[in-house]
Design an enzyme around this catalytic site. Structure first.
Site, PDB file in Angstrom:
ATOM      1  N   LYS A  34       0.843  -1.204   0.000  1.00 41.58           N
ATOM      2  CA  LYS A  34       0.000   0.000   0.000  1.00 41.58           C
ATOM      3  C   LYS A  34       0.875   1.250   0.000  1.00 41.58           C
ATOM      4  CE  LYS A  34      -0.255  -0.333   5.037  1.00 41.58           C
ATOM      5  NZ  LYS A  34      -1.073  -0.790   6.178  1.00 41.58           N
ATOM      6  N   TYR A 256      17.418  29.336   7.913  1.00 43.78           N
ATOM      7  CA  TYR A 256      16.209  30.077   8.279  1.00 43.78           C
ATOM      8  C   TYR A 256      16.065  30.178   9.786  1.00 43.78           C
ATOM      9  CZ  TYR A 256      14.304  29.861   3.528  1.00 43.78           C
ATOM     10  OH  TYR A 256      14.085  30.011   2.190  1.00 43.78           O
TER      11      TYR A 256
END
Ligand SMILES: *Cc1c(COP(=O)(O)O)cnc(C)c1O
Length: 370
Positions: A34, A256
């Site tokens: 899956k 950042y």
């Protein structure tokens, strides 16, 4: 070409499947592919494993149909069954197996007009409380399935464990006892084990095991759990390269938000991979990255397309040098533990942007998977 890529080792996948066979020699194996085989590429992995498994499993019919379109012929179980009655007809026409987990789904099956009957798995809720019929109702549901002309052969009785990866076995043992009590009078084929239970609960192997995560070479147990090491080989190596190197002075910040500040003169390598490529944005300062095979700490926030790594303590680093984010020498679970996640999530949310490349002995002949 940008060097950020996920290298896939198909031999490792076959090795891990052989480990499942070794651990559960008397069980049939249903490979769970899956979510694009946990980000590895469902078609690629299904083709690599198809000849050695007894069946495949996916979450929904869209995933099953994609595998049929890719030429996969093995039986495919829909782990959540169908979401509407018309899907039962598609399943009958295409050779999918159904999970029946509720009254609603059983009514749909009983009322269907099909081209052929379909093999069914009856899911029982033995304690996870997510899907499945109650233990009290299980026998009635089972008899109804046996009597239903749209259900082919003897239904498999299945359940799912909530805590098979935990160090304390009590929850799983209680689920096993509950499951055995239901199964005994029905004389039904049974299935319960996911990867963690295949590794830790041999008494729960039953007739079918359902490995997912371990097939991709990862242990479901935490890195500090002694059960972590299981002779599994990671299928995926997430890899990129250094694209810039700079020296910074003490007190200078990186990235950042300036979350990493040099306490001494430092050398920073920039690697072209980021959260846009599946590397977790919340990876902490200090998360290990392999630069030229040596562990170096992540320094500064993960950007969309880049990360920055403190390479002060290793030998010379130059643009073009290899960076490994996870793989053989750097367990995925360790990166996950440093980013408040689990390996399952890091793998399944790997974006399509990151090229999947089948690794081979000759690096130049690696095959790009689209
Ligand atoms: C996903 C899934 C599995 C596989 O679990 P792993 O921990 O990846 O081995 C097995 N059974 C069911 C019902 C699942 O949904």
């Amino acid at each position: 070409m940008r060097p950020a890529k996920a290298l896939l080792d198909l031999d490792a996948a076959r090795h891990n499947l052989a480990r499942v066979r070794e651990l559960a020699p008397n069980s049939r194996v249903m490979a769970v592919v899956k979510a694009n085989a946990y980000g590895h590429g469902a078609s690629l992995m299904a083709h690599a494993l198809e000849s050695s498994v007894d069946a495949l499993a996916v979450a929904c019919i869209e995933e099953a149909l994609a595998l049929r379109e890719a030429g996969i012929r093995a039986p495919i179980l829909l782990l959540q069954g169908v979401f509407s009655p018309d899907e039962i007809n598609i399943a009958a026409d295409t050779g999918f197996w159904l999970t029946i987990h509720s009254e609603r789904q059983l009514c749909w099956l009983e009322g269907a007009r099909l081209s052929a009957p379909v093999p069914c798995w009856l899911k029982v809720d033995t304690g996870m409380h997510r899907l499945g019929v109650t233990p009290q109702a299980a026998a009635i549901f089972y008899q109804r399935l046996l009597a239903c002309p749209n259900s082919l052969g003897q239904p498999v009785l299945s359940t799912h464990f909530a805590c098979a990866d935990a160090t304390n076995p009590d929850n799983t043992l209680a689920q096993i006892t509950c499951f055995n009590t239901i199964a005994a009078p029905l004389n039904a084929p049974c299935s319960a084990a996911n990867s963690a239970a295949i590794l830790a609960f041999p008494q729960a192997h039953y007739d079918w095991v359902r490995p997912g995560y371990m097939l991709w070479g990862n242990s479901p147990f935490g890195i500090n759990n002694p059960a972590h090491h299981q002779n599994l080989r990671p299928v995926m190596t997430l890899q990129s390269a250094v694209t810039a190197v700079r020296d910074i002075a003490p007190g200078e910040a990186v990235g950042y938000g300036n979350t990493w500040i040099a306490t001494k003169a430092a050398r920073i390598a920039t690697v072209t991979i980021g959260y846009g490529d599946g590397y977790p944005r919340n990876a902490l300062n200090g998360t290990p990255v392999l630069i030229n095979g040596q562990r170096c700490p992540l320094a500064g926030r993960v950007s969309m397309d880049m990360i920055t790594v403190d390479v002060s303590d290793i030998g010379p680093v130059r643009p073009g040098d290899t960076a490994v984010l996870w793989g053989e020498s750097l367990p995925l679970a360790e990166v996950a533990a440093n980013s408040d996640s689990i390996g399952y999530e890091l793998l399944t949310r790997m974006p399509l942007r990151t090229p999947r490349i089948v690794a081979s002995d000759h690096p130049s002949s690696g095959q790009l998977i689209r």
